[in-house]
Design a protein around this motif. Structure first.
Motif, PDB file in Angstrom:
ATOM      1  N   ARG A  16      14.590 -28.929  -2.223  1.00  0.00           N
ATOM      2  CA  ARG A  16      13.762 -28.616  -1.050  1.00  0.00           C
ATOM      3  C   ARG A  16      14.468 -27.588  -0.155  1.00  0.00           C
ATOM      4  N   ARG A  17      15.753 -27.786   0.081  1.00  0.00           N
ATOM      5  CA  ARG A  17      16.507 -26.842   0.906  1.00  0.00           C
ATOM      6  C   ARG A  17      16.558 -25.458   0.264  1.00  0.00           C
ATOM      7  N   ALA A  18      16.773 -25.426  -1.052  1.00  0.00           N
ATOM      8  CA  ALA A  18      16.860 -24.142  -1.754  1.00  0.00           C
ATOM      9  C   ALA A  18      15.544 -23.379  -1.656  1.00  0.00           C
ATOM     10  N   LEU A  19      14.415 -24.092  -1.809  1.00  0.00           N
ATOM     11  CA  LEU A  19      13.105 -23.442  -1.751  1.00  0.00           C
ATOM     12  C   LEU A  19      12.790 -22.950  -0.337  1.00  0.00           C
ATOM     13  N   LEU A  20      13.119 -23.752   0.661  1.00  0.00           N
ATOM     14  CA  LEU A  20      12.863 -23.336   2.039  1.00  0.00           C
ATOM     15  C   LEU A  20      13.726 -22.131   2.409  1.00  0.00           C
ATOM     16  N   ASP A  21      14.971 -22.131   1.955  1.00  0.00           N
ATOM     17  CA  ASP A  21      15.842 -20.978   2.212  1.00  0.00           C
ATOM     18  C   ASP A  21      15.329 -19.728   1.513  1.00  0.00           C
ATOM     19  N   ALA A  22      14.567 -19.903   0.421  1.00  0.00           N
ATOM     20  CA  ALA A  22      14.014 -18.767  -0.319  1.00  0.00           C
ATOM     21  C   ALA A  22      12.675 -18.308   0.258  1.00  0.00           C
ATOM     22  N   ASP A  23      12.295 -18.850   1.435  1.00  0.00           N
ATOM     23  CA  ASP A  23      11.055 -18.458   2.122  1.00  0.00           C
ATOM     24  C   ASP A  23       9.787 -18.900   1.394  1.00  0.00           C
ATOM     25  N   VAL A  24       9.867 -19.970   0.625  1.00  0.00           N
ATOM     26  CA  VAL A  24       8.668 -20.521   0.004  1.00  0.00           C
ATOM     27  C   VAL A  24       7.882 -21.266   1.080  1.00  0.00           C
ATOM     28  N   ALA A  25       6.559 -21.162   1.025  1.00  0.00           N
ATOM     29  CA  ALA A  25       5.716 -21.794   2.039  1.00  0.00           C
ATOM     30  C   ALA A  25       5.948 -23.308   2.071  1.00  0.00           C
ATOM     31  N   LEU A  26       5.945 -23.887   3.286  1.00  0.00           N
ATOM     32  CA  LEU A  26       6.267 -25.303   3.464  1.00  0.00           C
ATOM     33  C   LEU A  26       5.329 -26.201   2.670  1.00  0.00           C
ATOM     34  N   GLU A  27       4.032 -25.891   2.675  1.00  0.00           N
ATOM     35  CA  GLU A  27       3.087 -26.745   1.954  1.00  0.00           C
ATOM     36  C   GLU A  27       3.349 -26.725   0.443  1.00  0.00           C
ATOM     37  N   VAL A  28       3.797 -25.572  -0.061  1.00  0.00           N
ATOM     38  CA  VAL A  28       4.122 -25.471  -1.486  1.00  0.00           C
ATOM     39  C   VAL A  28       5.380 -26.279  -1.794  1.00  0.00           C
ATOM     40  N   VAL A  29       6.360 -26.209  -0.903  1.00  0.00           N
ATOM     41  CA  VAL A  29       7.609 -26.955  -1.093  1.00  0.00           C
ATOM     42  C   VAL A  29       7.338 -28.455  -1.114  1.00  0.00           C
ATOM     43  N   LYS A  30       6.507 -28.936  -0.180  1.00  0.00           N
ATOM     44  CA  LYS A  30       6.200 -30.368  -0.113  1.00  0.00           C
ATOM     45  C   LYS A  30       5.525 -30.858  -1.388  1.00  0.00           C
ATOM     46  N   ALA A  31       4.530 -30.104  -1.850  1.00  0.00           N
ATOM     47  CA  ALA A  31       3.811 -30.509  -3.071  1.00  0.00           C
ATOM     48  C   ALA A  31       4.738 -30.463  -4.287  1.00  0.00           C
ATOM     49  N   PHE A  32       5.583 -29.432  -4.342  1.00  0.00           N
ATOM     50  CA  PHE A  32       6.477 -29.260  -5.492  1.00  0.00           C
ATOM     51  C   PHE A  32       7.494 -30.396  -5.564  1.00  0.00           C
ATOM     52  N   THR A  33       8.195 -30.664  -4.455  1.00  0.00           N
ATOM     53  CA  THR A  33       9.244 -31.681  -4.470  1.00  0.00           C
ATOM     54  C   THR A  33       8.659 -33.083  -4.675  1.00  0.00           C
ATOM     55  N   ALA A  34       7.451 -33.319  -4.160  1.00  0.00           N
ATOM     56  CA  ALA A  34       6.818 -34.630  -4.373  1.00  0.00           C
ATOM     57  C   ALA A  34       6.522 -34.850  -5.857  1.00  0.00           C
ATOM     58  N   ALA A  35       6.039 -33.807  -6.517  1.00  0.00           N
ATOM     59  CA  ALA A  35       5.731 -33.923  -7.945  1.00  0.00           C
ATOM     60  C   ALA A  35       7.009 -34.112  -8.768  1.00  0.00           C
ATOM     61  N   VAL A  36       8.059 -33.377  -8.413  1.00  0.00           N
ATOM     62  CA  VAL A  36       9.334 -33.508  -9.143  1.00  0.00           C
ATOM     63  C   VAL A  36       9.908 -34.909  -8.959  1.00  0.00           C
ATOM     64  N   ARG A  37       9.893 -35.420  -7.728  1.00  0.00           N
ATOM     65  CA  ARG A  37      10.453 -36.752  -7.465  1.00  0.00           C
ATOM     66  C   ARG A  37       9.702 -37.822  -8.224  1.00  0.00           C
ATOM     67  N   GLU A  38       8.377 -37.762  -8.207  1.00  0.00           N
ATOM     68  CA  GLU A  38       7.570 -38.768  -8.893  1.00  0.00           C
ATOM     69  C   GLU A  38       7.861 -38.789 -10.396  1.00  0.00           C
ATOM     70  N   ARG A  39       7.942 -37.599 -10.994  1.00  0.00           N
ATOM     71  CA  ARG A  39       8.201 -37.533 -12.427  1.00  0.00           C
ATOM     72  C   ARG A  39       9.649 -37.884 -12.766  1.00  0.00           C
ATOM     73  N   ALA A  40      10.596 -37.529 -11.883  1.00  0.00           N
ATOM     74  CA  ALA A  40      12.010 -37.813 -12.145  1.00  0.00           C
ATOM     75  C   ALA A  40      12.315 -39.306 -12.080  1.00  0.00           C
ATOM     76  N   LEU A  41      11.526 -40.073 -11.320  1.00  0.00           N
ATOM     77  CA  LEU A  41      11.733 -41.519 -11.219  1.00  0.00           C
ATOM     78  C   LEU A  41      10.917 -42.296 -12.247  1.00  0.00           C
ATOM     79  N   SER A  42      10.196 -41.595 -13.090  1.00  0.00           N
ATOM     80  CA  SER A  42       9.330 -42.255 -14.070  1.00  0.00           C
ATOM     81  C   SER A  42      10.138 -42.810 -15.245  1.00  0.00           C
ATOM     82  N   ASP A  43       9.461 -43.574 -16.085  1.00  0.00           N
ATOM     83  CA  ASP A  43      10.123 -44.194 -17.235  1.00  0.00           C
ATOM     84  C   ASP A  43      10.573 -43.174 -18.265  1.00  0.00           C
TER      85      ASP A  43
END
Length: 516
Positions: A37-64
């Motif tokens: 999230r920090r890396a994307l925000l520092d790269a000037d990625v839009a906040l709404e895109v960062v939120k959706a991206f990191t939420a999807a990564v977290r959900e899949r990373a915690l999956s079985d």
């Protein structure tokens, strides 16, 4: 890819820390997602895109699927790669051509985004693909915009339709309409309309762009956006989507040193695919945009497919076969060396091509310090030689090398270095052509490869055992499949009758002799 240098470094470092863990806990995943999230925000990625991206990564990373994986860290890298591809547009989209030509492509965007230059790049790219494009100078407001398009069109070898002088004179809607008629009459199959821009989004700009779109009914409307504008990219893209609407996005100035957030924001926010990328100032620095390849570059996984395509476009297959024959027959000369370097320059930036290799970020400092003008200097030295000297480098004595150095504006030391590098390269290529493995200067033999007698001797030394009988049996078993193996052995034994391997009786007598 300078645009994503900082983002790529941050993500690569984050994943490097993950690889030390055999099992990922929820806290590990949260820490990784936080760094992303920090890396994307520092790269000037839009906040709404960062939120959706990191939420999807977290959900899949915690999956079985990750918990059951043999290598959880690699699984997380794969998840981030897939999500990156998603926000970059998913699949590549190509231009859609009209069933009845001409195909009309309208360019829209702010002033300074690079529309005029991009029109020439797109025209040249289409011409290489077998089309007959025509550029239309419909930007009649910016000073000297018409003249700039004419210069770019001449460099690209593409016809320019410019009935009005510009500089505030003429009706752009009328010019665009007449261009379609001219294209039909003169049988151009593609029309690229360069429209005016503004320093900022305003009602007058949108009205003119909308009128041109209504007049020519384009098959494609490409929104050209400067990849260096950062967070403002989202606002500008939404304004153009509401005022004019567009079918695809073109990223310009992707070779700049900005943080590149526009590329990771526009496609996701607008729902329109990124179709092309402009990667330099030259007219050939233009390529179709592949979301999966760009994601691989950002994660330092390389882009081998683009590298191959770039090389195929620059190198002549027939010429390459001739060079291979010369290398195999030991007739490779400095003339051939010069031709290969010239073809390499046609392929584009050496730094860019090396940056497509997997793990290229590990040699970032070496790439940054690489001077591409070194190739030009090398060409100058070779071109200062006589034809006979290029064919027979052994003729280059001290006086000849001094003359060459003066002619090329270099030093005798540089001439000597070139000749030495050429001789080493010729030897290495000859070894490869004959099926061997060259030994790189300063490096030992490549593990797992049979690089000649020395490597084989080293390999046999590693397998040495303490039991003489077993050692003899091992030597006999190794020598058996080789019909041309020497008959003697290190133990003073013959190779058996008729040069064959020792029989069981001979081995038994050997063991009895050794007291085993």
């Amino acid at each position: 890819m300078a645009q994503f240098g900082s983002l790529s470094d941050r993500l690569t470092e984050t994943f490097r820390n993950l690889r030390t863990k055999g099992r990922l806990t929820p806290s590990d995943v949260d820490g990784t997602v936080r760094e992303i999230r920090r890396a994307l925000l520092d790269a000037d990625v839009a906040l709404e895109v960062v939120k959706a991206f990191t939420a999807a990564v977290r959900e899949r990373a915690l999956s079985d699927e990750v918990n059951r994986a043999l290598n959880p860290a690699q699984q997380v890298v794969q998840i981030v790669n897939e999500e990156l591809v998603g926000i970059l547009g998913g699949q590549q989209r190509r231009l859609e051509f009209a069933k009845r030509p001409p195909t009309v492509i309208m360019l829209a965007g702010l002033q300074g985004a690079g529309k005029t230059t991009l029109a020439g790049k797109l025209g040249k790219w289409l011409k290489k693909d077998g089309h007959t494009p025509m550029l239309v100078a419909a930007d009649l407001q910016r000073p000297n915009a018409v003249q700039q398009l004419q210069v770019v069109g001449e460099q690209a070898g593409v016809h320019v339709f410019a009935p009005e002088p510009g500089n505030g004179v003429g009706d752009p809607v009328k010019v665009a309409k007449n261009a379609i008629k001219a294209a039909v009459d003169q049988q151009y199959d593609t029309v690229i309309v360069d429209t005016a821009g503004r320093l900022g989004v305003d009602a007058e700009l949108m009205k003119q762009a909308a009128n041109i779109r209504k007049a020519v009914d384009p098959d494609e409307v490409l929104f050209v956006i400067d990849a260096m504008i950062g967070q403002d990219a989202v606002t500008t893209a939404r304004a153009f989507q509401e005022g004019v609407d567009f079918t695809g996005v073109v990223l310009s100035k992707l070779d700049g040193d900005a943080r590149g957030g526009a590329a990771l924001s526009v496609a996701s926010v607008t729902g329109r695919p990124i179709m092309f990328a402009s990667t330099g100032e030259g007219l050939d620095d233009f390529e179709p945009f592949h979301p999966d390849r760009m994601a691989s570059r950002i994660l330092d996984l390389g882009d081998i497919l683009s590298l191959i395509e770039q090389a195929q476009g620059a190198f002549d297959e027939e010429q390459a076969m001739k060079v291979a024959e010369k290398i195999a027959s030991d007739t490779f000369t400095l003339n051939d060396f010069l031709e290969q370097m010239q073809q390499l320059r046609k392929a584009g930036s050496i730094k860019g091509m090396l940056g497509m290799l997997p793990g290229a970020k590990g040699m970032r400092e070496a790439l940054d310090n690489f001077d591409e003008r070194e190739i030009i200097r090398t060409e100058a030295i070779i071109q200062s030689m006589t034809p006979q000297e290029r064919e027979l480098p052994k003729l280059l004595n001290g006086s000849r090398r001094l003359r060459i150095a003066r002619g090329a504006g270099s030093t005798v030391t540089e001439v000597n270095q070139l000749v030495n590098r050429f001789e080493q390269a010729a030897k290495m290529m000859k070894t490869v052509a004959r099926g061997g493995v060259p030994q790189m200067p300063g490096m030992g033999p490549i593990p797992g490869m049979h690089g000649g007698k020395k490597a084989q001797q080293q390999g046999s030394k590693k397998k040495k055992v303490g039991n003489p009988a077993k050692r003899a049996a091992l030597a006999a078993g190794t020598a058996a499949p080789q019909p041309q193996a020497p008959k003697g052995s290190g133990l003073g034994l013959g190779g058996g009758k008729n040069g064959k391997a020792p029989t069981e009786e001979e081995l038994a007598s050997l063991q009895k002799f050794l007291g085993r």
